[in-house]
Design a protein around this motif. Sequence first.
Motif, PDB file in Angstrom:
ATOM      1  N   VAL A 143      16.449 -33.178 100.066  1.00 18.76           N
ATOM      2  CA  VAL A 143      15.960 -32.235 101.076  1.00 18.76           C
ATOM      3  C   VAL A 143      16.579 -32.583 102.431  1.00 18.76           C
ATOM      4  O   VAL A 143      17.024 -31.701 103.176  1.00 18.76           O
ATOM      5  N   PHE A 146      20.200 -31.385 102.467  1.00 15.62           N
ATOM      6  CA  PHE A 146      20.259 -29.956 102.776  1.00 15.62           C
ATOM      7  C   PHE A 146      20.063 -29.730 104.273  1.00 15.62           C
ATOM      8  O   PHE A 146      20.824 -29.010 104.922  1.00 15.62           O
ATOM      9  N   PHE A 147      19.048 -30.386 104.835  1.00 13.00           N
ATOM     10  CA  PHE A 147      18.718 -30.238 106.255  1.00 13.00           C
ATOM     11  C   PHE A 147      19.873 -30.735 107.126  1.00 13.00           C
ATOM     12  O   PHE A 147      20.247 -30.096 108.118  1.00 13.00           O
ATOM     13  N   PHE A 150      22.892 -28.076 106.662  1.00 11.50           N
ATOM     14  CA  PHE A 150      22.720 -26.712 107.149  1.00 11.50           C
ATOM     15  C   PHE A 150      22.039 -26.619 108.506  1.00 11.50           C
ATOM     16  O   PHE A 150      22.023 -25.562 109.115  1.00 11.50           O
ATOM     17  N   PHE A 151      21.426 -27.682 108.978  1.00 12.49           N
ATOM     18  CA  PHE A 151      20.791 -27.628 110.300  1.00 12.49           C
ATOM     19  C   PHE A 151      21.371 -28.653 111.266  1.00 12.49           C
ATOM     20  O   PHE A 151      21.902 -28.287 112.309  1.00 12.49           O
ATOM     21  N   ILE A 251      16.363 -40.220 109.758  1.00  8.74           N
ATOM     22  CA  ILE A 251      15.051 -39.575 109.640  1.00  8.74           C
ATOM     23  C   ILE A 251      14.317 -40.119 108.417  1.00  8.74           C
ATOM     24  O   ILE A 251      13.121 -40.391 108.459  1.00  8.74           O
ATOM     25  N   MET A 319      25.876 -35.196 100.261  1.00  8.75           N
ATOM     26  CA  MET A 319      25.785 -33.755 100.510  1.00  8.75           C
ATOM     27  C   MET A 319      26.322 -33.358 101.874  1.00  8.75           C
ATOM     28  O   MET A 319      26.924 -32.303 102.027  1.00  8.75           O
TER      29      MET A 319
END
Lengths: 393, 316
Positions: A143, A146-147, A150-151, A251, A319
């Motif tokens: 997760v 992905f964050f 894409f962010f 994080i 990723m």
Amino acid sequence: MADIGIESQPILPLRGISIEALASPARRARKEAAIRFIFLLAALVSIAISLLIVLSLVREASVFAFNIDWRQTWGQIGWFPRQGVYDMPTVLVSSLIVTGVAMLVAGPLGLGSAIYLSEYASRRTRGILKPVLEILAGVPSVVLGFFALFFLSPQVVERLGRNGWLVIGAVLVIAYIAIVASWMRKLIKREIDTPLSTQLVRVAALTFSVAFGLILIWWVLRVAGPSDVDNGLPFVKRGGQLAAAAVGVGILTIPLVASVSEDALASVPQELRQASAGLGARKITTTIQVVLPAAVSGIVAAFIIGVSRALGETMVVFMAGGAADAARFTDSPFEGGLTMTAAMASLATGTDNVVGEGLTFQSLYFVGFVLFVLTLGLNIIAGRFVNRVREKY
Amino acid sequence: MALGTIGGDGRTTARVEQEIFSRGRDLKGSSFKTLMFSALGVSILVLVVLIVDVLVDGWPVLTTRLGGFISGTLRSQSTDELLGISQGLAGSLWIAIFVILLSFPIGIASAIYLEEYATQGRLTSAIDIAIRNLAGVPSVVYGLLGLFLFVTTNNGESTLFAGGITLAILVLPIVVITSAEAIRAVPSSLKQGAYGVGATKWDVIRTQVLPFAAPGIFTGTLLSLSRAIGEAAPLILVGAITDRLAPRDRSIFSPEQLDDRFTAMPIVIVGWVQEAARDVGFAAAAGAAIVVLLVVVIAMNSVAVMLRSYFEKKRG
């Protein structure tokens, strides 16, 4: 017999204990020994797993070490396993960058959260906020991958740009100089008549600190400069870059640093805080001058465990690290790269089958062995620090 | 000279007075407190932003075709009507079964041994060191172990069986450590009371220790289960399928798939994130899959955390 009351009115809910059982101790003892043996077997599983991990790593890594041309593992242009180029500095430096940036995120945020929760928060606030931090601890690393991709990469890192990096770099350098300066001031202030050997150690430490500071400044300026030109080697680029992945790893590491530091702060005896308050110290003075120094071993342990965790984190870098299969050597967090862990994951997904293809399979275990030794060493050191806290209080 | 400051020249006295009497305007103190709070605030804010980001990305898929998404399979086009996560769900479910059947009994039994039976000695400290160090081994290294033990011995064929056992091994130390903590917290008066009426060690464990430690053990096992469900790196190493997996006509409970190639929820997400470079629609699918995974994982963690705080309160 009835007036003893064991069978008719059991005092404790001890089902299965009867007069007959108590009367035949040999049978009971045999049963007990058998049960103990079963539990022992279960406990031995962990030793077996540890041995198997070491065995598998050492076996395959040694095949790699004995068969590889060592020139292919040092000073090459990058990590290109399909070409038989396994440049260790490429993956080691990427791991260093990711771990370093991750700790810049997780260190202050984790320690700050721990100080707030342990020293300032009321029981009620703590009861609400701590579980939230624990939920963050439970977020799977895919997760965060992905964050980060894409962010964090488009919204944070790419917006930062050269100027943003220079600001962050300047803050880093100033913070470093401030820490070293205050540390030196303390050393000079405390004792004047120190033995020569101690003074020599201090001079060495000072030299090292200054050298490290200069390297830090050089690196900040270098990263802010133009990046190297592509050299035409097969370099599969994806979105993302090391910096975004590193913040993602950071994080993930926050809750770990927070919980270990909080344990350390909580183990500082309440009497120390009361004594400090009794002398008229304010809360901030008590926290900084009394509680933090008393908990310092535990906090150091928290940081070391954080480093070990960040070093071993795989999916976020795989990723969002900006490189697939292969990576050119880079020392800039704003380029794509492969950490040790991401290089392993890439090797395992690059083809359907890692088995075969020269030494690629063995290289996986070689990198894994290096990673295992590094994290094990860090964890052992951290364990020593934790034990020091336990012994002290 | 070093003692001079204690002796109390005027400056020190003045400073102490100031420290004591300027309570109301402690600017330094309150800004420090704010700084510490903002560290916690930022961490929580990141979690909120993360959840919002994932929800926004996955929203189109979740709202228009949730049913089809859950029953669908891995496809090559993101616009495919049959695109979905059923294979990932099946893989993760089987991994959970492996963890429950292997890690839980072995982990709890080791914890019982360490806390109730073990005497101080070389063997005990070896077990203790092994468990502590295993807990700190990066998950990707467990993938190497799984690859070594199950895949290379199976002609390089990766199976769900290999993935399941690898993850069961991965969470074993977590189960042992959390269960041991719960067992250690059992008051010795309870045990001694039972011994006093003639119970054997096993009777004491069965009737006193385990019931008292059950909530703590349950919390630990739940946390380890959610960790196993979210873990991807070892599965990638063991060879879970990131691209496409031929859909098969069978129930997700049929055990014959243990010998087959497999995928799992986190692996589906990784695969779709990679596909998104080619076909942007996969980013939405990955977002939706993450929402499904997060709902399961956060639900399990919340139950575990709430259960623990409930029992902590109840037992003071």
